[in-house]
Enzyme design. Structure first.
Site, mmCIF file in Angstrom:
data_model
loop_
_atom_site.group_PDB
_atom_site.id
_atom_site.type_symbol
_atom_site.label_atom_id
_atom_site.label_comp_id
_atom_site.label_asym_id
_atom_site.label_seq_id
_atom_site.Cartn_x
_atom_site.Cartn_y
_atom_site.Cartn_z
ATOM 1 N N ARG A 103 7.561 0.314 13.470
ATOM 2 C CA ARG A 103 8.111 -0.145 12.193
ATOM 3 C C ARG A 103 9.257 -1.149 12.389
ATOM 4 N NH1 ARG A 103 5.640 3.387 8.375
ATOM 5 N NH2 ARG A 103 5.220 5.382 9.356
ATOM 6 N N ASP B 285 1.982 -15.697 6.494
ATOM 7 C CA ASP B 285 1.519 -17.072 6.292
ATOM 8 C C ASP B 285 1.484 -17.442 4.805
ATOM 9 O OD1 ASP B 285 1.288 -17.485 8.988
ATOM 10 O OD2 ASP B 285 -0.894 -17.311 9.071
ATOM 11 N N HIS C 195 4.281 -4.503 9.077
ATOM 12 C CA HIS C 195 4.250 -4.409 10.536
ATOM 13 C C HIS C 195 2.962 -4.938 11.155
ATOM 14 C CE1 HIS C 195 7.467 -1.822 9.223
ATOM 15 N NE2 HIS C 195 6.616 -0.966 8.692
ATOM 16 N N HIS D 64 12.805 -2.500 1.915
ATOM 17 C CA HIS D 64 12.169 -1.238 2.323
ATOM 18 C C HIS D 64 13.012 -0.087 1.826
ATOM 19 C CE1 HIS D 64 9.272 -3.282 4.809
ATOM 20 N NE2 HIS D 64 10.260 -4.034 5.251
ATOM 21 N N PRO E 109 0.790 -1.228 0.000
ATOM 22 C CA PRO E 109 0.000 0.000 0.000
ATOM 23 C C PRO E 109 0.828 1.288 0.000
ATOM 24 C CG PRO E 109 -0.146 -1.116 2.130
ATOM 25 C CD PRO E 109 0.501 -2.065 1.172
ATOM 26 N N ASN E 110 0.318 2.229 -0.775
ATOM 27 C CA ASN E 110 0.841 3.602 -0.869
ATOM 28 C C ASN E 110 2.138 3.713 -1.667
ATOM 29 O OD1 ASN E 110 -1.267 4.806 0.763
ATOM 30 N ND2 ASN E 110 -0.355 3.704 2.469
ATOM 31 N N TYR F 146 10.749 9.254 0.966
ATOM 32 C CA TYR F 146 10.680 8.249 -0.096
ATOM 33 C C TYR F 146 11.220 8.721 -1.439
ATOM 34 C CZ TYR F 146 7.796 5.832 3.341
ATOM 35 O OH TYR F 146 7.350 5.219 4.483
ATOM 36 N N GLU G 26 12.840 -9.359 1.489
ATOM 37 C CA GLU G 26 12.069 -8.181 1.912
ATOM 38 C C GLU G 26 12.889 -6.934 1.621
ATOM 39 O OE1 GLU G 26 12.037 -8.004 6.169
ATOM 40 O OE2 GLU G 26 10.322 -6.639 6.235
ATOM 41 N N ALA H 230 3.182 -0.811 4.717
ATOM 42 C CA ALA H 230 2.637 -0.787 6.084
ATOM 43 C C ALA H 230 2.226 -2.183 6.570
ATOM 44 C CB ALA H 230 1.450 0.163 6.151
ATOM 45 N N ARG I 7 13.231 4.147 12.412
ATOM 46 C CA ARG I 7 12.061 5.024 12.450
ATOM 47 C C ARG I 7 11.226 4.718 13.708
ATOM 48 N NH1 ARG I 7 9.344 4.906 6.685
ATOM 49 N NH2 ARG I 7 8.073 6.525 7.715
ATOM 50 N N ASN J 27 8.062 -5.631 -0.935
ATOM 51 C CA ASN J 27 7.984 -4.509 -0.007
ATOM 52 C C ASN J 27 6.521 -4.449 0.434
ATOM 53 O OD1 ASN J 27 7.832 -2.168 1.418
ATOM 54 N ND2 ASN J 27 8.961 -0.915 -0.067
HETATM 55 C C1 DQA Z 1 8.193 1.118 3.720
HETATM 56 C C2 DQA Z 1 8.297 1.322 5.239
HETATM 57 C C3 DQA Z 1 6.962 1.077 5.901
HETATM 58 O O1 DQA Z 1 7.081 1.249 7.308
HETATM 59 C C4 DQA Z 1 5.929 2.045 5.378
HETATM 60 O O2 DQA Z 1 4.666 1.777 5.940
HETATM 61 C C5 DQA Z 1 5.859 2.065 3.889
HETATM 62 C C6 DQA Z 1 7.096 1.980 3.112
HETATM 63 C C7 DQA Z 1 9.518 1.472 3.009
HETATM 64 O O3 DQA Z 1 9.659 1.077 1.853
HETATM 65 O O4 DQA Z 1 10.380 2.127 3.580
HETATM 66 O O5 DQA Z 1 4.794 2.253 3.309
HETATM 67 O O6 DQA Z 1 7.927 -0.245 3.471
#
Ligand code: DQA
Length: 145
Positions: A110, A86, A79, A99, A9-10, A22, A97, A76, A106, A73
């Site tokens: 997180r 699963d 966390h 980020h 997300p996002n 970012y 993984e 959110a 942070r 990635n």
């Molecule tokens: C993230 C870090 C996460 O804590 C955050 O919610 C994100 C982006 C990162 O790429 O740094 O949406 O995964």
């Protein structure tokens, strides 16, 4: 070798969302960079982004028998999502993984990563370059298995 690159997300809001954290490059630029990193290593890749936890779970399940590796990635959901953890465990496809930011430096919330518990490695705080590193780690891991 075939990799699935999943973004949660996002991350579709890259370039707009909190650019001081970012960066100013958008999601399309990230996709271009990841595609180039895979192509340079002779890896086929599919990129997938969703803002929905269940859709991410469905995509991980559908990867079974199709992809050799997953770069994820979970944003959110990193966390919070036992469901994504699963799903990664269920398909047992090697996963890395990634980020963009140094999540460990942070907010305290997180510092927990559920998805990371099913991953062979985690790359944080390297921006877009972190995805290239994740691809490289995954490729080496699969070749050495
Ligand atoms: C993230 C870090 C996460 O804590 C955050 O919610 C994100 C982006 C990162 O790429 O740094 O949406 O995964």
């Amino acid at each position: 070798m075939k990799f699935l690159i999943i973004n949660g997300p996002n991350l579709n809001m890259l370039g707009i969302r909190e650019p001081e954290l970012y960066g100013r490059q958008d999601y399309a630029a990230l996709c271009e960079r990841v595609r180039a990193a895979c192509a340079a290593r002779g890896i086929d890749c599919e990129l997938f982004q969703s803002n929905h936890e269940g859709v991410l779970v469905d995509k991980i399940q559908a990867a079974y028998g199709v992809f050799d590796g997953i770069v994820i990635n979970p944003a959110a959901y990193t966390h919070t999502s036992v469901a994504i953890l699963d799903a990664l465990k269920a398909v047992a496809i090697p996963a890395v993984e990634v980020h963009l930011t140094a999540v460990e430096q942070r907010e305290a919330f997180r510092r927990v990563s559920y998805a990371g518990m099913a991953c062979i490695a985690t790359v944080t705080g390297k921006g877009f370059a972190g995805y290239e590193e994740a691809v490289e780690i995954l490729k080496n891991y699969i070749e050495e298995r």
